[in-house]
Design a protein around this motif. Structure first.
Motif, PDB file in Angstrom:
ATOM      1  N   ALA A 165       0.971  -1.060  -0.170  1.00  0.00           N
ATOM      2  CA  ALA A 165       0.025  -0.119  -0.021  1.00  0.00           C
ATOM      3  C   ALA A 165       0.682   1.381  -0.094  1.00  0.00           C
ATOM      4  N   THR A 166       1.928   1.222   0.692  1.00  0.00           N
ATOM      5  CA  THR A 166       2.614   2.424   0.792  1.00  0.00           C
ATOM      6  C   THR A 166       3.457   2.573  -0.398  1.00  0.00           C
ATOM      7  N   ALA A 169       1.057   4.184  -3.045  1.00  0.00           N
ATOM      8  CA  ALA A 169       0.932   5.623  -2.493  1.00  0.00           C
ATOM      9  C   ALA A 169       2.262   6.470  -3.031  1.00  0.00           C
ATOM     10  N   GLN A 181      -4.896   1.435  -7.406  1.00  0.00           N
ATOM     11  CA  GLN A 181      -4.468   2.117  -6.359  1.00  0.00           C
ATOM     12  C   GLN A 181      -5.327   1.825  -5.191  1.00  0.00           C
ATOM     13  N   GLY A 185      -4.545   0.269  -1.789  1.00  0.00           N
ATOM     14  CA  GLY A 185      -4.473   1.213  -0.684  1.00  0.00           C
ATOM     15  C   GLY A 185      -5.259   0.633   0.517  1.00  0.00           C
ATOM     16  N   TRP A 235      -7.410  12.182   1.153  1.00  0.00           N
ATOM     17  CA  TRP A 235      -6.504  11.368   1.642  1.00  0.00           C
ATOM     18  C   TRP A 235      -7.058   9.911   1.974  1.00  0.00           C
ATOM     19  N   HIS A 238      -7.676   6.879  -1.372  1.00  0.00           N
ATOM     20  CA  HIS A 238      -6.721   6.030  -2.057  1.00  0.00           C
ATOM     21  C   HIS A 238      -6.891   5.973  -3.391  1.00  0.00           C
ATOM     22  N   SER A 241      -1.752   8.200  -6.017  1.00  0.00           N
ATOM     23  CA  SER A 241      -0.457   8.512  -5.192  1.00  0.00           C
ATOM     24  C   SER A 241      -0.565   9.931  -4.492  1.00  0.00           C
ATOM     25  N   GLY A 252       4.082   9.681   1.364  1.00  0.00           N
ATOM     26  CA  GLY A 252       3.270   8.317   1.545  1.00  0.00           C
ATOM     27  C   GLY A 252       3.911   7.365   2.343  1.00  0.00           C
ATOM     28  N   THR A 255       2.527   9.033   5.689  1.00  0.00           N
ATOM     29  CA  THR A 255       0.947   9.122   5.560  1.00  0.00           C
ATOM     30  C   THR A 255       0.353   7.763   5.667  1.00  0.00           C
ATOM     31  N   THR A 256       0.827   6.802   4.489  1.00  0.00           N
ATOM     32  CA  THR A 256       0.205   5.429   4.548  1.00  0.00           C
ATOM     33  C   THR A 256       0.016   4.870   5.746  1.00  0.00           C
TER      34      THR A 256
END
Length: 392
Positions: A165-166, A169, A181, A185, A235, A238, A241, A252, A255-256
């Motif tokens: 997921a990161t 991102a 995505q 995500g 945000w 998802h 990016s 990311g 934040t992820t």
């Protein structure tokens, strides 16, 4: 939230019956998860209905941000929890095709035709690789489900999923096919659900936990109100990016995981307050697939026809009215008559399309969280299979 078997059992630590509640037999449904599915879908419907109200209303934006911080992660987590027994057996693959793939093809086509008609745009393209509006979740559910055996084989599946997921991102060139995505995500929440056991939900039952959840929930709402003027709800979507939010590509990396932790915390708070006994809406938790697939037509029709242009809807009374209509509407779409009408496309039997199962083949499929396929025929099939296939 679609589910691929008719029944699921009440979480219990040592015995089929629940020490803290009424005895529940092995073949009975657990009202807790039906309640959770219905209430989560209500939040989805309210979130979609609130979105036009967020322009110019700080209170509506705060409620919207709070709900969007966890409602789709909750969907994915519950889906993962009920996918723990998915093992690519022929019976489960058939349920995956009839319970996820067929509804996706039918409703993705229906949404495209609806858009062409409502917007007078006959050239609007139909693409099964580009899901429209709410349909992305069925694509994600299919991908998550078929990869379940891989996640179950890993020693540390959640960190690996969070890493993917990161990576998504921080990858602006990943592309938009099959909503990749979003698939990646929200993947960590599905994988987290795969790792959960009944005792994890039992821990949410304590009085202290519920009081703490209430405090956290109120704090989240107050925080959302404070950041409402400048925080972008994108945000939580998802869809792409982090560069799409105007942040540095490498933001990311921070934040992820942060958004993942926030969503898990709020999901736990939500689940702590889900009723564990039968409620008036418990049975509606078995029809959430219909509600999920149909409510998008209503939401989009309201937008296409500028229903939100009425100024009174943007007053506190109007916002409450929109909320009430959203709750009533999604409730209606989850009722038995609606399910009966749509069963041919939402829960098709399609026995003609598959080989007859052998006696040693499991016939019960692992459920997910978008719906509960609890038709009488499904219940009979599950009852027959209970002695040879583990319940999930």
């Amino acid at each position: 939230m679609p589910e691929d078997v008719a029944q699921h059992s009440r979480p219990a630590l040592t015995a089929p019956s629940d020490r803290d509640g009424p005895s529940v037999g092995r073949g009975s449904r657990d009202p807790y998860f039906d309640n959770a599915k219905y209430l989560t879908l209500v939040l989805v419907a309210c979130g979609h209905a609130w979105e036009p109200l967020t322009y110019g209303s700080r209170a509506a934006t705060a409620a919207y941000l709070t709900v969007y911080a966890f409602h789709m992660p909750a969907f994915a987590l519950i889906s993962g929890y009920f996918s723990r027994n998915f093992d690519m057996a022929p019976g489960r693959l058939r349920r995956l095709l009839t319970g996820v793939v067929v509804p996706y093809v039918v409703f993705e086509t229906a949404y495209t035709l609806f858009y062409r008609w409502a917007q007078d745009d006959p050239g609007y393209p139909l693409s099964l690789l580009d899901p429209w509006y709410v349909m992305w979740f069925l694509v994600a559910l299919f991908v998550w489900r078929v990869t379940t055996p891989v996640w179950l084989a890993l020693r540390y599946p959640v960190p690996v999923a969070l890493g993917l997921a990161t990576l998504a991102a921080v990858s602006p060139d990943l592309g938009g096919d099959i909503s990749i995505q979003r698939v990646l995500g929200f993947l960590p929440f599905f994988v987290l659900g795969l790792t959960l056991r009944p005792e994890h939900f039992e821990r949410l039952r304590g009085r202290r936990v519920r009081l703490g959840a209430l405090v956290v929930g109120v704090g989240a709402l107050v925080t959302a109100y404070g950041v409402a003027p400048w925080f972008d709800a994108g945000w939580f979507y998802h869809r792409g990016s982090v560069t799409g939010q105007g942040a540095s590509r490498w933001a990311g990396l921070l934040t992820t995981p942060a958004l993942f932790g926030l969503a898990v915390l709020l999901t736990a708070c939500f689940l702590a307050w889900v009723p564990r006994r039968h409620m008036w809406f418990t049975a509606l938790g078995t029809g959430t697939m219909c509600g999920y697939l149909l409510h998008g037509f209503v939401i989009k029709w309201a937008r296409f026809r500028d229903w939100y242009a009425a100024e009174w809807l943007h007053t506190p009374l109007g916002q409450l009215a929109v909320t009430a209509v959203a709750v009533a509407g999604i409730t209606l779409l989850c009722t038995s008559p609606v399910r009966a009408v749509l069963r041919c496309v939402v829960e098709p039997r399609m026995e003609w399309a598959f080989k007859r199962p052998t006696a040693a083949e499991p016939s019960a499929a692992a459920p997910s969280a978008v719906d509960a396929a609890s038709s009488p025929s499904s219940q009979r099939a599950t009852a027959k299979a209970a002695s040879r296939a583990p319940e999930s």
